[in-house]
Design a protein around this motif. Sequence first.
Motif, PDB file in Angstrom:
ATOM      1  N   ARG A 175     -15.524  57.579  26.043  1.00 42.13           N
ATOM      2  CA  ARG A 175     -16.274  58.266  26.859  1.00 42.13           C
ATOM      3  C   ARG A 175     -16.717  59.910  26.324  1.00 42.13           C
ATOM      4  NH1 ARG A 175     -16.413  58.768  33.213  1.00 42.13           N
ATOM      5  NH2 ARG A 175     -17.184  61.079  33.598  1.00 42.13           N
ATOM      6  N   TYR A 185     -19.953  47.712  27.096  1.00 39.63           N
ATOM      7  CA  TYR A 185     -19.955  48.048  28.758  1.00 39.63           C
ATOM      8  C   TYR A 185     -21.143  47.554  29.363  1.00 39.63           C
ATOM      9  CZ  TYR A 185     -16.084  50.758  28.118  1.00 39.63           C
ATOM     10  OH  TYR A 185     -14.563  51.367  27.704  1.00 39.63           O
ATOM     11  N   ARG A 186     -22.160  46.805  28.821  1.00 39.30           N
ATOM     12  CA  ARG A 186     -23.257  46.063  29.239  1.00 39.30           C
ATOM     13  C   ARG A 186     -24.245  47.173  30.006  1.00 39.30           C
ATOM     14  NH1 ARG A 186     -20.187  40.964  31.751  1.00 39.30           N
ATOM     15  NH2 ARG A 186     -19.400  39.934  29.640  1.00 39.30           N
ATOM     16  N   ILE A 187     -24.412  48.436  28.958  1.00 44.68           N
ATOM     17  CA  ILE A 187     -25.388  49.457  29.806  1.00 44.68           C
ATOM     18  C   ILE A 187     -26.734  49.002  29.547  1.00 44.68           C
ATOM     19  CG2 ILE A 187     -25.885  51.938  29.327  1.00 44.68           C
ATOM     20  CD1 ILE A 187     -22.970  51.544  30.371  1.00 44.68           C
ATOM     21  N   GLU A 241     -24.892  56.273  33.409  1.00 46.23           N
ATOM     22  CA  GLU A 241     -24.585  54.822  33.568  1.00 46.23           C
ATOM     23  C   GLU A 241     -23.281  54.849  32.583  1.00 46.23           C
ATOM     24  OE1 GLU A 241     -26.450  50.411  32.716  1.00 46.23           O
ATOM     25  OE2 GLU A 241     -27.501  52.243  32.174  1.00 46.23           O
ATOM     26  N   TYR A 242     -23.209  55.433  31.528  1.00 48.17           N
ATOM     27  CA  TYR A 242     -22.104  55.490  30.786  1.00 48.17           C
ATOM     28  C   TYR A 242     -20.722  55.807  31.495  1.00 48.17           C
ATOM     29  CZ  TYR A 242     -24.728  54.239  26.414  1.00 48.17           C
ATOM     30  OH  TYR A 242     -25.395  53.679  25.667  1.00 48.17           O
ATOM     31  N   LYS A 296     -20.318  56.205  34.743  1.00 47.15           N
ATOM     32  CA  LYS A 296     -20.091  55.420  35.957  1.00 47.15           C
ATOM     33  C   LYS A 296     -19.053  54.059  35.319  1.00 47.15           C
ATOM     34  CE  LYS A 296     -21.945  52.875  39.856  1.00 47.15           C
ATOM     35  NZ  LYS A 296     -23.194  52.307  40.410  1.00 47.15           N
ATOM     36  N   LYS A 297     -19.464  53.442  33.950  1.00 45.58           N
ATOM     37  CA  LYS A 297     -18.741  52.472  33.602  1.00 45.58           C
ATOM     38  C   LYS A 297     -17.458  52.649  32.875  1.00 45.58           C
ATOM     39  CE  LYS A 297     -22.180  48.824  34.085  1.00 45.58           C
ATOM     40  NZ  LYS A 297     -22.963  47.833  33.405  1.00 45.58           N
ATOM     41  N   ASN A 315     -14.622  47.594  34.570  1.00 44.49           N
ATOM     42  CA  ASN A 315     -15.590  48.473  34.281  1.00 44.49           C
ATOM     43  C   ASN A 315     -16.973  47.912  33.948  1.00 44.49           C
ATOM     44  OD1 ASN A 315     -14.120  50.712  34.820  1.00 44.49           O
ATOM     45  ND2 ASN A 315     -13.459  50.856  32.538  1.00 44.49           N
ATOM     46  N   ARG A 316     -17.282  46.514  33.685  1.00 44.76           N
ATOM     47  CA  ARG A 316     -18.414  46.276  33.359  1.00 44.76           C
ATOM     48  C   ARG A 316     -19.133  44.891  34.000  1.00 44.76           C
ATOM     49  NH1 ARG A 316     -17.579  43.340  27.340  1.00 44.76           N
ATOM     50  NH2 ARG A 316     -16.985  41.275  28.109  1.00 44.76           N
ATOM     51  N   GLU A 355     -18.911  45.326  40.763  1.00 40.02           N
ATOM     52  CA  GLU A 355     -19.902  46.735  40.877  1.00 40.02           C
ATOM     53  C   GLU A 355     -19.577  47.276  42.199  1.00 40.02           C
ATOM     54  OE1 GLU A 355     -22.953  49.337  40.834  1.00 40.02           O
ATOM     55  OE2 GLU A 355     -22.122  47.900  39.121  1.00 40.02           O
ATOM     56  N   ARG A 410     -16.832  49.905  41.041  1.00 39.22           N
ATOM     57  CA  ARG A 410     -17.350  50.997  40.547  1.00 39.22           C
ATOM     58  C   ARG A 410     -17.967  52.074  41.249  1.00 39.22           C
ATOM     59  NH1 ARG A 410     -18.204  46.664  36.887  1.00 39.22           N
ATOM     60  NH2 ARG A 410     -20.360  46.489  37.495  1.00 39.22           N
TER      61      ARG A 410
END
Length: 239
Positions: free
Chosen positions: A54, A87-89, A97-98, A100-101, A174-175, A180, A183
């Motif tokens: 992060r 993280y499947r962004i 978005e980063y 959040k995950k 997280n991903r 969801e 998160r």
Amino acid sequence: MRQIIIFLSFMSLIFASEFGENYYDLDAEQRKQIFFVKMNEMLDVSFENIKQERAFVEAFLNESAKNAFRIKNQKNLEKLIEIKNKYRIENLFDLAEYQKKINFIPKSLGMAQALVESAVGTSRFAREANNLFGEWTWSGEGLLPQRRHTNKNHRIRIFDNLQQSVDSYVLNLNRHFAYEDFREARAKFLEQGKEIKGLDAIHSMHSYSENKNYIKILESVIKKYELEKYDEIQKENLF
């Protein structure tokens, strides 16, 4: 056949050693205390990796924004893409978005789920596959569940060590689309300047198990062993 049995017994001893040489000779309550200490240590390792990822993303994107995203450091860009894929962004340059995950989970949640899913590290999956959270795989490799339904084709994922299992579990929450709700709940707590705790987070675990009483079981474990105390300690190491 005898060689296979000896091999599996040998592998079980290797896996068990991560909890301590005499772990399976202890009574149930003693095992739980060791289990929580080990889980706390492994979650700290996972969280340190998250913290570093992060920090890199925030530094890179904030600096890139100053230069209108004219990227000069190709190596760092490749690292960002690697994290994006991990993280499947969806949006490569979407910092929110980063954030959040790439975040922590309540330690009490992880400890309770590991205890339940691995039977305090004594389950076949934990002893033969280092799998503390019952994670499945469809790769064709892994342990064959003894009671798998005939219309299912999953196996139990095998990890090289317990830490890999913990890392995978945290990444999963997280991903994966199934979590969801977790998160979202975590993000709402953060918006209020709070950290989500285990008893709050368990209500977003409805997709984790087919057991209809799963959430109640997790609640019971967290309360019985006062696991939210680990969430309080966790605050000291946040971003």
